[in-house]
Design a protein around this motif. Structure first.
Motif, PDB file in Angstrom:
ATOM      1  N   LEU A 306     -17.598 117.005  99.359  1.00 54.35           N
ATOM      2  CA  LEU A 306     -18.050 118.287  98.786  1.00 54.35           C
ATOM      3  C   LEU A 306     -16.841 119.071  98.293  1.00 54.35           C
ATOM      4  O   LEU A 306     -16.720 120.274  98.544  1.00 54.35           O
ATOM      5  N   MET A 307     -15.975 118.409  97.578  1.00 53.58           N
ATOM      6  CA  MET A 307     -14.786 119.077  97.055  1.00 53.58           C
ATOM      7  C   MET A 307     -15.133 119.988  95.879  1.00 53.58           C
ATOM      8  O   MET A 307     -14.337 120.834  95.482  1.00 53.58           O
ATOM      9  N   ASN A 308     -16.324 119.805  95.325  1.00 44.22           N
ATOM     10  CA  ASN A 308     -16.709 120.587  94.143  1.00 44.22           C
ATOM     11  C   ASN A 308     -17.383 121.906  94.508  1.00 44.22           C
ATOM     12  O   ASN A 308     -17.738 122.681  93.622  1.00 44.22           O
ATOM     13  N   VAL A 309     -17.570 122.157  95.802  1.00 44.28           N
ATOM     14  CA  VAL A 309     -18.222 123.407  96.219  1.00 44.28           C
ATOM     15  C   VAL A 309     -17.137 124.381  96.681  1.00 44.28           C
ATOM     16  O   VAL A 309     -16.258 124.003  97.457  1.00 44.28           O
ATOM     17  N   PRO A 310     -17.176 125.632  96.215  1.00 38.93           N
ATOM     18  CA  PRO A 310     -16.118 126.586  96.575  1.00 38.93           C
ATOM     19  C   PRO A 310     -16.240 127.050  98.029  1.00 38.93           C
ATOM     20  O   PRO A 310     -17.304 126.899  98.644  1.00 38.93           O
ATOM     21  N   PRO A 311     -15.182 127.628  98.569  1.00 35.93           N
ATOM     22  CA  PRO A 311     -15.268 128.195  99.927  1.00 35.93           C
ATOM     23  C   PRO A 311     -16.347 129.274  99.996  1.00 35.93           C
ATOM     24  O   PRO A 311     -16.646 129.919  98.994  1.00 35.93           O
TER      25      PRO A 311
END
Ligand code: SF4
Ligand code: SF4
Length: 384
Positions: A306-311
Protein backbone atom coordinates in the motif's frame (compact mmCIF):
# COMPACT_ATOMS: atom_id res chain seq x y z
CA UNK A 1 10.32 -0.86 37.37
CA UNK A 2 12.55 1.72 35.77
CA UNK A 3 11.56 3.38 32.48
CA UNK A 4 13.65 2.33 29.53
CA UNK A 5 15.14 4.14 26.61
CA UNK A 6 12.78 3.45 23.66
CA UNK A 7 15.78 3.06 21.40
CA UNK A 8 17.33 0.31 23.57
CA UNK A 9 17.42 -2.95 21.68
CA UNK A 10 18.21 -6.35 23.02
CA UNK A 11 21.35 -7.78 21.55
CA UNK A 12 20.90 -11.38 20.48
CA UNK A 13 23.72 -12.33 22.77
CA UNK A 14 23.73 -16.04 23.32
CA UNK A 15 20.97 -16.65 20.78
CA UNK A 16 22.99 -15.71 17.73
CA UNK A 17 25.44 -18.50 18.46
CA UNK A 18 22.65 -21.03 18.24
CA UNK A 19 22.51 -21.10 14.46
CA UNK A 20 19.39 -21.18 12.30
CA UNK A 21 16.98 -23.69 10.89
CA UNK A 22 19.15 -24.23 7.86
CA UNK A 23 21.97 -25.51 10.10
CA UNK A 24 20.06 -28.69 10.93
CA UNK A 25 21.21 -31.76 9.09
CA UNK A 26 19.45 -31.86 5.72
CA UNK A 27 17.27 -34.83 4.92
CA UNK A 28 15.98 -35.25 8.48
CA UNK A 29 13.11 -33.62 10.27
CA UNK A 30 13.25 -33.69 14.04
CA UNK A 31 9.95 -34.10 15.82
CA UNK A 32 9.87 -32.87 19.38
CA UNK A 33 6.88 -33.66 21.51
CA UNK A 34 5.52 -30.46 23.00
CA UNK A 35 4.74 -32.14 26.31
CA UNK A 36 7.77 -34.37 26.83
CA UNK A 37 10.58 -32.70 24.90
CA UNK A 38 12.56 -35.64 23.46
CA UNK A 39 13.66 -35.30 19.84
CA UNK A 40 12.39 -38.08 17.57
CA UNK A 41 13.95 -38.24 14.10
CA UNK A 42 11.44 -38.48 11.25
CA UNK A 43 12.21 -38.98 7.61
CA UNK A 44 10.85 -35.88 5.88
CA UNK A 45 13.54 -33.90 4.08
CA UNK A 46 12.62 -30.35 5.10
CA UNK A 47 15.49 -29.86 7.53
CA UNK A 48 13.22 -28.03 9.99
CA UNK A 49 12.64 -29.07 13.58
CA UNK A 50 9.02 -30.05 14.16
CA UNK A 51 7.10 -30.11 17.41
CA UNK A 52 3.80 -31.92 17.85
CA UNK A 53 0.90 -29.50 17.55
CA UNK A 54 -1.79 -29.36 20.23
CA UNK A 55 -4.89 -28.01 18.53
CA UNK A 56 -6.11 -30.06 15.57
CA UNK A 57 -8.32 -33.01 14.76
CA UNK A 58 -7.77 -36.11 12.65
CA UNK A 59 -9.83 -36.64 9.48
CA UNK A 60 -10.09 -39.82 7.35
CA UNK A 61 -7.17 -40.92 5.14
CA UNK A 62 -4.51 -39.17 7.23
CA UNK A 63 -6.01 -35.74 6.61
CA UNK A 64 -6.14 -33.29 9.51
CA UNK A 65 -8.03 -30.10 10.30
CA UNK A 66 -6.10 -27.36 12.06
CA UNK A 67 -7.82 -26.00 15.16
CA UNK A 68 -6.04 -22.71 15.68
CA UNK A 69 -7.62 -20.06 13.50
CA UNK A 70 -10.78 -19.42 11.54
CA UNK A 71 -9.20 -20.69 8.33
CA UNK A 72 -9.48 -24.25 9.73
CA UNK A 73 -7.11 -25.58 7.06
CA UNK A 74 -7.76 -29.16 5.99
CA UNK A 75 -4.55 -30.85 4.90
CA UNK A 76 -3.33 -34.19 3.52
CA UNK A 77 0.05 -35.74 4.34
CA UNK A 78 3.04 -33.41 3.73
CA UNK A 79 0.86 -30.32 3.19
CA UNK A 80 1.22 -27.14 5.22
CA UNK A 81 -1.55 -24.77 6.27
CA UNK A 82 -2.06 -21.31 4.81
CA UNK A 83 0.31 -19.81 7.39
CA UNK A 84 3.11 -22.08 6.18
CA UNK A 85 4.30 -23.08 9.65
CA UNK A 86 2.19 -26.17 10.41
CA UNK A 87 2.48 -29.46 8.57
CA UNK A 88 0.64 -32.78 8.37
CA UNK A 89 2.99 -35.77 8.48
CA UNK A 90 1.22 -39.10 8.11
CA UNK A 91 -1.89 -37.87 9.91
CA UNK A 92 -0.01 -36.23 12.80
CA UNK A 93 0.19 -32.46 13.00
CA UNK A 94 3.36 -30.47 13.73
CA UNK A 95 4.43 -26.89 14.20
CA UNK A 96 7.70 -25.89 12.55
CA UNK A 97 8.31 -22.77 14.63
CA UNK A 98 8.29 -23.88 18.26
CA UNK A 99 11.19 -22.38 20.25
CA UNK A 100 12.60 -20.53 17.23
CA UNK A 101 12.58 -16.76 17.02
CA UNK A 102 13.00 -14.63 13.92
CA UNK A 103 13.14 -11.38 15.87
CA UNK A 104 13.70 -10.41 19.49
CA UNK A 105 13.97 -6.93 21.01
CA UNK A 106 13.43 -5.06 24.23
CA UNK A 107 10.61 -2.61 23.46
CA UNK A 108 8.68 -0.06 25.50
CA UNK A 109 5.36 -1.68 26.34
CA UNK A 110 3.74 1.41 24.81
CA UNK A 111 5.04 0.25 21.42
CA UNK A 112 2.73 -2.81 21.42
CA UNK A 113 0.76 -0.58 22.16
CA UNK A 114 -0.46 -1.23 25.69
CA UNK A 115 -1.32 2.00 27.48
CA UNK A 116 -3.05 0.42 30.48
CA UNK A 117 -0.49 -2.27 31.28
CA UNK A 118 2.55 -1.46 33.43
CA UNK A 119 3.28 1.92 31.79
CA UNK A 120 6.90 2.88 31.35
CA UNK A 121 8.22 -0.68 31.51
CA UNK A 122 9.91 -2.78 28.87
CA UNK A 123 8.55 -5.88 27.16
CA UNK A 124 10.82 -8.64 25.89
CA UNK A 125 9.30 -8.83 22.42
CA UNK A 126 9.73 -11.75 20.07
CA UNK A 127 8.36 -13.34 16.94
CA UNK A 128 8.41 -16.72 15.31
CA UNK A 129 7.82 -16.64 11.54
CA UNK A 130 4.36 -16.89 10.03
CA UNK A 131 0.91 -15.36 9.77
CA UNK A 132 -2.55 -16.54 8.74
CA UNK A 133 -3.35 -13.19 7.08
CA UNK A 134 -1.80 -11.43 4.08
CA UNK A 135 -2.32 -7.77 4.93
CA UNK A 136 -1.34 -5.49 2.09
CA UNK A 137 -0.03 -2.98 4.63
CA UNK A 138 1.97 -5.42 6.79
CA UNK A 139 5.02 -3.77 8.33
CA UNK A 140 6.70 -7.06 9.19
CA UNK A 141 6.02 -8.91 5.97
CA UNK A 142 9.62 -10.17 5.71
CA UNK A 143 9.02 -12.52 8.65
CA UNK A 144 5.21 -12.68 8.71
CA UNK A 145 4.79 -13.75 5.10
CA UNK A 146 7.89 -15.97 4.93
CA UNK A 147 8.07 -19.73 5.30
CA UNK A 148 10.21 -20.68 8.29
CA UNK A 149 12.99 -21.99 6.05
CA UNK A 150 13.17 -18.59 4.28
CA UNK A 151 14.21 -16.58 7.34
CA UNK A 152 17.02 -16.89 9.84
CA UNK A 153 15.70 -18.09 13.16
CA UNK A 154 17.43 -18.71 16.46
CA UNK A 155 16.64 -21.51 18.88
CA UNK A 156 15.51 -20.34 22.29
CA UNK A 157 13.48 -22.20 24.87
CA UNK A 158 10.63 -20.69 26.89
CA UNK A 159 12.76 -21.03 30.05
CA UNK A 160 15.59 -19.09 28.38
CA UNK A 161 13.15 -16.34 27.39
CA UNK A 162 12.00 -16.01 30.98
CA UNK A 163 15.64 -15.72 32.09
CA UNK A 164 16.23 -13.03 29.45
CA UNK A 165 13.16 -11.09 30.60
CA UNK A 166 14.39 -11.14 34.18
CA UNK A 167 17.94 -10.24 33.20
CA UNK A 168 16.68 -7.17 31.33
CA UNK A 169 14.13 -6.30 34.05
CA UNK A 170 11.20 -6.77 31.69
CA UNK A 171 8.03 -7.67 33.60
CA UNK A 172 6.41 -8.91 30.39
CA UNK A 173 7.17 -11.11 27.39
CA UNK A 174 5.31 -9.96 24.28
CA UNK A 175 4.51 -12.39 21.46
CA UNK A 176 4.30 -9.94 18.59
CA UNK A 177 5.53 -8.69 15.18
CA UNK A 178 4.04 -11.68 13.27
CA UNK A 179 0.89 -13.61 14.25
CA UNK A 180 1.23 -15.50 17.55
CA UNK A 181 -1.96 -17.46 16.90
CA UNK A 182 -0.13 -19.59 14.33
CA UNK A 183 2.58 -20.36 16.89
CA UNK A 184 0.17 -20.90 19.78
CA UNK A 185 2.09 -23.94 21.10
CA UNK A 186 5.19 -21.77 21.59
CA UNK A 187 3.08 -19.01 23.16
CA UNK A 188 1.51 -21.55 25.50
CA UNK A 189 4.85 -22.88 26.68
CA UNK A 190 6.31 -19.38 27.10
CA UNK A 191 3.31 -18.34 29.19
CA UNK A 192 3.45 -21.56 31.25
CA UNK A 193 7.13 -20.90 32.04
CA UNK A 194 6.69 -17.17 32.62
CA UNK A 195 3.68 -17.14 34.93
CA UNK A 196 5.31 -18.95 37.90
CA UNK A 197 8.30 -16.59 37.54
CA UNK A 198 6.03 -13.55 37.88
CA UNK A 199 6.49 -12.51 34.24
CA UNK A 200 3.30 -11.74 32.28
CA UNK A 201 2.88 -12.96 28.72
CA UNK A 202 1.29 -10.56 26.25
CA UNK A 203 -0.18 -11.54 22.90
CA UNK A 204 -0.46 -9.06 20.03
CA UNK A 205 -2.80 -10.64 17.53
CA UNK A 206 -5.11 -10.16 14.58
CA UNK A 207 -7.71 -12.01 16.66
CA UNK A 208 -8.53 -14.89 14.33
CA UNK A 209 -8.25 -17.40 17.15
CA UNK A 210 -10.59 -20.32 17.74
CA UNK A 211 -12.22 -20.94 21.09
CA UNK A 212 -10.31 -24.05 22.19
CA UNK A 213 -6.72 -22.70 22.05
CA UNK A 214 -7.89 -19.40 23.49
CA UNK A 215 -9.61 -21.20 26.39
CA UNK A 216 -6.43 -23.17 27.11
CA UNK A 217 -4.19 -20.12 26.93
CA UNK A 218 -6.37 -17.54 28.67
CA UNK A 219 -5.49 -18.55 32.26
CA UNK A 220 -1.78 -18.22 31.45
CA UNK A 221 -1.83 -14.86 29.66
CA UNK A 222 -1.34 -11.38 31.09
CA UNK A 223 -3.07 -9.28 28.43
CA UNK A 224 -4.01 -9.28 24.75
CA UNK A 225 -3.92 -6.59 22.12
CA UNK A 226 -6.14 -7.16 19.10
CA UNK A 227 -5.72 -5.43 15.76
CA UNK A 228 -9.28 -4.71 14.72
CA UNK A 229 -8.38 -3.87 11.17
CA UNK A 230 -11.72 -2.42 10.13
CA UNK A 231 -15.41 -3.04 10.73
CA UNK A 232 -16.40 -4.35 7.31
CA UNK A 233 -16.04 -7.86 5.87
CA UNK A 234 -14.99 -6.34 2.54
CA UNK A 235 -11.91 -4.72 4.09
CA UNK A 236 -10.89 -8.00 5.73
CA UNK A 237 -11.40 -9.94 2.53
CA UNK A 238 -9.77 -7.53 0.11
CA UNK A 239 -6.88 -6.18 2.15
CA UNK A 240 -6.10 -8.98 4.62
CA UNK A 241 -7.35 -12.32 3.24
CA UNK A 242 -9.23 -12.59 6.50
CA UNK A 243 -12.69 -12.28 8.04
CA UNK A 244 -14.16 -9.83 10.53
CA UNK A 245 -16.64 -12.20 12.18
CA UNK A 246 -14.09 -14.48 13.90
CA UNK A 247 -12.27 -11.42 15.25
CA UNK A 248 -15.49 -10.10 16.75
CA UNK A 249 -16.04 -13.52 18.32
CA UNK A 250 -12.52 -13.56 19.77
CA UNK A 251 -12.98 -10.11 21.28
CA UNK A 252 -16.21 -11.23 22.93
CA UNK A 253 -14.46 -14.37 24.26
CA UNK A 254 -11.57 -12.35 25.66
CA UNK A 255 -14.09 -10.26 27.59
CA UNK A 256 -15.75 -13.45 28.83
CA UNK A 257 -12.38 -14.78 30.03
CA UNK A 258 -11.72 -11.49 31.81
CA UNK A 259 -8.41 -10.95 30.00
CA UNK A 260 -7.24 -7.36 29.81
CA UNK A 261 -7.66 -6.36 26.17
CA UNK A 262 -6.69 -3.29 24.19
CA UNK A 263 -7.71 -2.68 20.59
CA UNK A 264 -5.79 -1.02 17.79
CA UNK A 265 -7.40 0.28 14.63
CA UNK A 266 -4.92 1.28 11.94
CA UNK A 267 -6.84 4.01 10.15
CA UNK A 268 -6.13 3.91 6.42
CA UNK A 269 -7.37 6.85 4.32
CA UNK A 270 -10.35 5.94 2.19
CA UNK A 271 -10.39 2.32 3.38
CA UNK A 272 -11.73 2.24 6.94
CA UNK A 273 -12.04 5.86 8.04
CA UNK A 274 -15.74 6.57 7.38
CA UNK A 275 -17.42 8.00 10.47
CA UNK A 276 -20.36 5.61 10.21
CA UNK A 277 -17.96 2.63 10.30
CA UNK A 278 -16.01 4.05 13.23
CA UNK A 279 -19.23 4.60 15.16
CA UNK A 280 -20.41 1.07 14.43
CA UNK A 281 -17.05 -0.30 15.64
CA UNK A 282 -17.22 1.81 18.80
CA UNK A 283 -20.75 0.62 19.59
CA UNK A 284 -19.61 -2.97 19.21
CA UNK A 285 -16.71 -2.40 21.61
CA UNK A 286 -18.96 -0.58 24.09
CA UNK A 287 -21.70 -3.20 24.07
CA UNK A 288 -19.77 -6.48 23.59
CA UNK A 289 -16.47 -5.81 25.33
CA UNK A 290 -16.99 -2.84 27.57
CA UNK A 291 -16.66 0.97 27.46
CA UNK A 292 -13.42 0.86 29.49
CA UNK A 293 -11.60 -1.03 26.72
CA UNK A 294 -8.78 1.17 25.40
CA UNK A 295 -9.05 1.77 21.65
CA UNK A 296 -6.08 3.19 19.78
CA UNK A 297 -6.71 4.85 16.41
CA UNK A 298 -3.26 4.79 14.86
CA UNK A 299 -1.80 6.56 11.90
CA UNK A 300 -1.07 4.62 8.73
CA UNK A 301 2.20 5.15 6.87
CA UNK A 302 2.68 3.74 3.37
CA UNK A 303 4.17 0.25 3.55
CA UNK A 304 4.48 -3.08 1.73
CA UNK A 305 1.79 -3.19 -1.00
CA UNK A 306 0.00 0.00 0.00
CA UNK A 307 2.76 2.40 -0.93
CA UNK A 308 0.31 4.38 -3.06
CA UNK A 309 -1.87 5.41 -0.11
CA UNK A 310 -0.82 8.59 1.76
CA UNK A 311 -0.32 8.74 5.54
CA UNK A 312 -3.48 9.26 7.57
CA UNK A 313 -4.17 12.96 8.12
CA UNK A 314 -4.16 13.76 11.84
CA UNK A 315 -7.67 15.34 11.67
CA UNK A 316 -8.99 11.98 10.43
CA UNK A 317 -7.66 10.31 13.60
CA UNK A 318 -9.12 13.07 15.71
CA UNK A 319 -12.52 12.65 14.10
CA UNK A 320 -12.38 8.89 14.77
CA UNK A 321 -11.46 9.55 18.39
CA UNK A 322 -14.27 12.06 18.82
CA UNK A 323 -16.81 9.68 17.24
CA UNK A 324 -15.74 6.76 19.46
CA UNK A 325 -15.92 8.92 22.57
CA UNK A 326 -19.34 10.18 21.51
CA UNK A 327 -20.46 6.54 21.37
CA UNK A 328 -19.40 6.09 24.99
CA UNK A 329 -15.84 4.71 24.91
CA UNK A 330 -13.85 6.13 27.81
CA UNK A 331 -10.25 5.56 26.76
CA UNK A 332 -9.64 6.42 23.12
CA UNK A 333 -6.15 7.22 21.90
CA UNK A 334 -4.45 8.72 18.86
CA UNK A 335 -1.44 6.58 17.96
CA UNK A 336 1.66 7.07 15.81
CA UNK A 337 1.42 10.84 16.32
CA UNK A 338 3.98 11.69 19.03
CA UNK A 339 3.16 14.79 21.04
CA UNK A 340 -0.58 14.62 20.31
CA UNK A 341 -2.91 15.16 23.28
CA UNK A 342 -4.53 11.86 22.30
CA UNK A 343 -1.43 10.06 23.60
CA UNK A 344 -2.40 10.82 27.21
CA UNK A 345 -4.63 8.84 29.53
CA UNK A 346 -7.30 11.13 30.93
CA UNK A 347 -9.62 10.46 33.84
CA UNK A 348 -13.14 9.94 32.49
CA UNK A 349 -14.47 11.41 35.75
CA UNK A 350 -12.80 14.82 36.02
CA UNK A 351 -10.85 14.97 32.74
CA UNK A 352 -7.42 15.34 34.38
CA UNK A 353 -4.40 13.89 32.59
CA UNK A 354 -3.28 10.92 34.71
CA UNK A 355 -0.59 9.50 32.41
CA UNK A 356 1.19 11.95 30.13
CA UNK A 357 2.93 10.46 27.11
CA UNK A 358 4.53 11.41 23.89
CA UNK A 359 4.38 8.46 21.56
CA UNK A 360 6.01 5.52 23.31
CA UNK A 361 7.54 7.53 26.16
CA UNK A 362 5.80 8.06 29.49
CA UNK A 363 6.53 11.61 30.64
CA UNK A 364 4.50 11.56 33.83
CA UNK A 365 2.45 8.96 35.68
CA UNK A 366 0.13 10.50 38.27
CA UNK A 367 -1.88 7.37 39.00
CA UNK A 368 -2.38 6.89 42.73
CA UNK A 369 -3.03 3.22 43.52
CA UNK A 370 -4.69 2.81 40.12
CA UNK A 371 -6.91 5.87 40.54
CA UNK A 372 -7.06 9.46 39.44
CA UNK A 373 -5.15 11.52 42.05
CA UNK A 374 -7.64 14.39 41.72
CA UNK A 375 -11.10 12.81 41.89
CA UNK A 376 -10.11 9.27 43.06
CA UNK A 377 -11.96 7.57 40.23
CA UNK A 378 -10.47 4.14 39.50
CA UNK A 379 -8.72 3.87 36.13
CA UNK A 380 -8.97 0.31 34.77
CA UNK A 381 -5.77 -1.49 33.81
CA UNK A 382 -2.84 -3.53 35.13
CA UNK A 383 -0.81 -1.03 37.02
CA UNK A 384 1.38 -3.00 39.41
S1 SF4 B 1 -3.18 -21.56 12.03
FE1 SF4 B 1 -2.33 -21.83 9.95
S2 SF4 B 1 -2.70 -23.98 9.45
FE2 SF4 B 1 -4.01 -23.47 11.20
S3 SF4 B 1 -5.97 -22.91 10.31
FE3 SF4 B 1 -4.81 -21.02 10.58
S4 SF4 B 1 -3.75 -20.69 8.63
FE4 SF4 B 1 -4.46 -22.82 8.65
S1 SF4 C 1 -2.00 -9.87 10.65
FE1 SF4 C 1 -0.26 -8.58 11.21
S2 SF4 C 1 1.57 -9.83 10.81
FE2 SF4 C 1 -0.15 -10.76 9.72
S3 SF4 C 1 -0.04 -9.94 7.66
FE3 SF4 C 1 -1.48 -8.68 8.85
S4 SF4 C 1 -0.24 -6.98 9.66
FE4 SF4 C 1 1.19 -8.61 8.99
Amino acid sequence: MRPIDPARRLVLRGLAAGGCAACLAPGRLLAQDAATGPAIPLTEPTGLAATKARWWKALPDEWIECGLCAKKCKLPHEERGACGVRVNLHGEYYTLVHSRVASIHLDPIEKKPFYHVLPGTSALSLAAPGCNYECRFCQNWEIAQARPEQVTTHPVTPAELVKLARRYEAPTIACTYTEPVVWSEFVHDIAAAAKPAGVRTLVITNGSWLEEPLKDLAPLLGAVKVDLKAFTESFYKELCSGELKPVRETLARLAKHGLWTEIVVLVIPGRNDAEAEVRQLARFVRDEIGPDTPVHFTRFHPSYRLMNVPPTPVPTLERARDAARAEGLRFVYVGNVPGHAGNHTCCPGCGAVVIRRTGMAVLENRLAKGACPDCRRAIPGIWA
